[in-house]
Write an enzyme that holds these catalytic residues in place. Structure first.
Site, PDB file in Angstrom:
ATOM      1  CG  PHE A   1       7.431  10.982  13.353  1.00 30.76           C
ATOM      2  CD1 PHE A   1       6.463  10.984  14.351  1.00 30.76           C
ATOM      3  CD2 PHE A   1       7.635   9.835  12.600  1.00 30.76           C
ATOM      4  CE1 PHE A   1       5.705   9.842  14.594  1.00 30.76           C
ATOM      5  CE2 PHE A   1       6.879   8.698  12.841  1.00 30.76           C
ATOM      6  CZ  PHE A   1       5.916   8.700  13.830  1.00 30.76           C
ATOM      7  CG  HIS A   2       6.790  18.207  11.373  1.00 31.47           C
ATOM      8  ND1 HIS A   2       5.886  17.500  10.630  1.00 31.47           N
ATOM      9  CD2 HIS A   2       6.183  19.374  11.681  1.00 31.47           C
ATOM     10  CE1 HIS A   2       4.783  18.200  10.496  1.00 31.47           C
ATOM     11  NE2 HIS A   2       4.924  19.346  11.125  1.00 31.47           N
TER      12      HIS A   2
END
Ligand code: UD1
Length: 377
Positions: free
Chosen positions: A218-219
Site C-alpha cells: 500500500f502506498h
C-alpha cells in the site's frame, strides 16, 4: 555503415525498471541502436532503486539526474530542467518514457519542446480518476507523444478516442511480463529472510509457509496519506492477520505515515502481521508467486498477479488496467469488503483468470522491431 539510432531510455521510480530492462537488453542485441539510460533519481533509496538495477544485472545508468523527493510541481520542474540539458548535450533521435510517474511526464515535456521524437510505452491507460497524480501524468504524456506502445486493447481505444491516429499506436504486449518470466526461476535462489520493522528476523517456510500467507503493498496517497483512511486499513490488516499471516514490504511513504500517525504499536500487537522494509524485485516475485492472495493498491501488481493467476484484491475505486478484472484474477474492492473477500479465498473461492494476449515474454522483441522501423523512416 548506416548511422546508429540514438535513443534515450528514461527511468525514475521503482515500477519503471522492470519495463525498461527487457528493452535495454533487447536493444543491445541490435547493433543499429545506441541506447542511453537516464535515471531521474525520483526514487533514490537503495531498496527502491540500486537493488533493482543490481538484481536485473544491468550497469549503472549512463546519467543520473538525482532529483530526489519534493512536491509534485518541484519534482517535475527539477526533472524537466535537468533532462532538457541532457537532451541538448546528447542530441538523441528519440526519447522513450514508460509508465505514469512524474518522471514520465516531465521527460516527455522537456523532449517534446526540443522537437525530439517521444515514445510512450504503456500508453493509453485511463482510470478516469484525475485525483490520482498518475492519471494526470498519463494524460499529459499521451497528449504530446509521437508514438504509443500499448499493453491492452482498451488502451488503443482510449488513444483513438482522444484523436490519435491508429498508425502511431502499436500493441506489442507487456514488458513487465517479460521481466517476470526472465526472473521467475532466478527468484527461487534468492535469500528469503527479512527483518521486520520491530527487529524480528522472519523466514519463508518457517514463519510463513508457501501457499498459506498473503502479501500486501500500500502506498497510494488516497489510502495512506490521511489518518482516517490509514487507520481503517491498519485495523483490517490486524484482523486479517489473525486468519492468515500477512507479509507487507512497506513503501517509504507508508512507513513515514504509519510512524507519524502513531500506528506502529497497533501493528506490533499482531504476531502475524509482518511489516518489512521494501524488498528487491527477486524477493518480491518470490513472495508473490507463493502467496495465497495479494492485497494491494499498486498498478503493476494487478498485472503480475493476473499472469501468475493469484487472486488479487485491489483497494481502489477504479483501475486503469481493466483487463485484469474482466480477464484476470483481479478484483476491485472497498476496505470494508476485505475480510469477506479474504474469507472466500481461504475457502478456495478466490478469483481465477486467464493471461491477456501478448503477455508472453516476447514484448521487448516486438517493440524493438517496430522501433527500428519507425525510427529509420
Ligand atoms: C511514485 C509514483 C507512483 C508509483 C510509485 C512506486 C508519481 C506521482 N508516483 O509514488 O505512481 O506507483 O512511485 O513506488 O510519480 N521516498 C523515499 N525514498 C525513495 C523514494 C521515495 O523515502 O527512494 C519517499 C519520499 O520521502 C517521498 C515519498 O516517498 O516524499 C513519495 O515518493 P514519490 O516518488 O514522490 O512518490 P511515490 O509515492 O513513491
Amino acid at each position: 555503415m548506416s548511422k546508429k539510432i540514438k535513443i534515450i531510455l528514461t527511468v525514475g521510480a521503482r515500477p519503471n525498471f522492470m519495463k525498461i530492462v527487457p528493452l535495454l537488453h533487447e536493444m543491445k542485441k541490435h547493433p543499429e541502436f545506441a541506447p542511453v539510460l537516464v535515471h531521474t533519481g525520483q526514487h533514490y533509496d537503495t531498496n527502491m532503486s540500486a537493488l533493482f538495477l543490481e538484481q536485473f544485472d544491468i550497469p549503472e545508468p549512463d546519467i543520473n539526474l538525482e532529483v530526489g523527493s519534493a512536491s509534485h510541481a518541484v519534482q517535475t520542474a527539477r526533472i524537466m530542467e535537468r533532462f532538457e540539458k541532457v537532451c541538448i548535450e546528447e542530441n538523441p533521435q528519440a526519447v522513450l518514457v514508460v509508465g505514469d510517474v512524474n518522471s514520465t511526464a516531465a521527460c516527455t515535456l522537456a523532449a517534446a519542446k526540443l522537437n525530439i521524437k517521444t515514445i510512450h510505452y504503456e500508453a493509453g491507460l485511463r482510470s478516469g480518476d484525475k485525483s490520482m497524480p498518475e492519471e494526470i501524468n498519463r494524460l499529459v504524456t499521451d497528449a504530446i507523444c509521437d508514438f504509443f506502445f500499448t499493453t491492452l486493447q482498451d488502451a488503443n481505444e482510449n488513444l483513438i478516442k482522444e484523436g490519435h491516429s491508429e498508425n502511431k499506436i502499436f500493441m506489442c504486449g507487456n514488458l513487465m511480463i517479460d521481466s517476470l518470466l526472465q526472473n521467475l526461476k532466478k527468484s527461487n535462489d534468492i535469500d528469503m529472510q527479512f527483518k521486520t520493522l520491530s527487529g524480528r528476523t522472519i523466514r519463508l517456510k518457517e514463519d510463513f509457509v508457501p501457499g498459506e500467507y498473503g502479501v500486501m503493498t500500500f502506498h497510494h496517497p488516497v489510502n495512506v496519506d490521511k489518518k482516517e483512511s490509514l487507520e481503517e486499513l491498519v485495523d483490517i490488516w490486524v484482523k486479517v492477520s489473525k486468519k492468515i499471516p500477512l507479509v507487507f514490504p512497506v513503501h517509504p511513504r507508508t512507513r513515514k505515515n504509519l510512524r507519524a500517525f502513531g500506528f506502529e504499536d497497533h501493528i506490533r500487537s499482531s504476531a502475524r502481521l509482518f511489516l518489512i522494509d521494501s524488498v528487491g524485485y527477486l524477493q518480491f516475485i518470490n513472495l508473490m508467486k507463493q502467496a495465497k492472495f495479494v492485497l494491494t493498491d499498486s498498478g503493476g501488481i494487478q498485472e503480475e498477479t493476473t499472469y501468475l493467476n493469484i487472486p488479487c484484491l485491489t483497494i481502489r475505486p477504479c483501475t486503469e488496467r481493466p483487463v485484469t478484472i474482466w480477464q484476470g484474477s483481479n478484483k476491485l474492492i472497498k476496505v470494508h469488503e476485505i475480510m469477506t473477500e479474504v474469507q472466500l479465498i481461504l475457502m478456495s473461492k478466490g478469483k481465477t483468470g486467464e493471461v491477456p494476449r501478448f503477455w508472453d515474454g516476447q514484448s521487448a522483441e516486438r517493440i524493438v522491431k517496430v522501433l527500428s522501423e519507425i525510427l529509420k523512416r
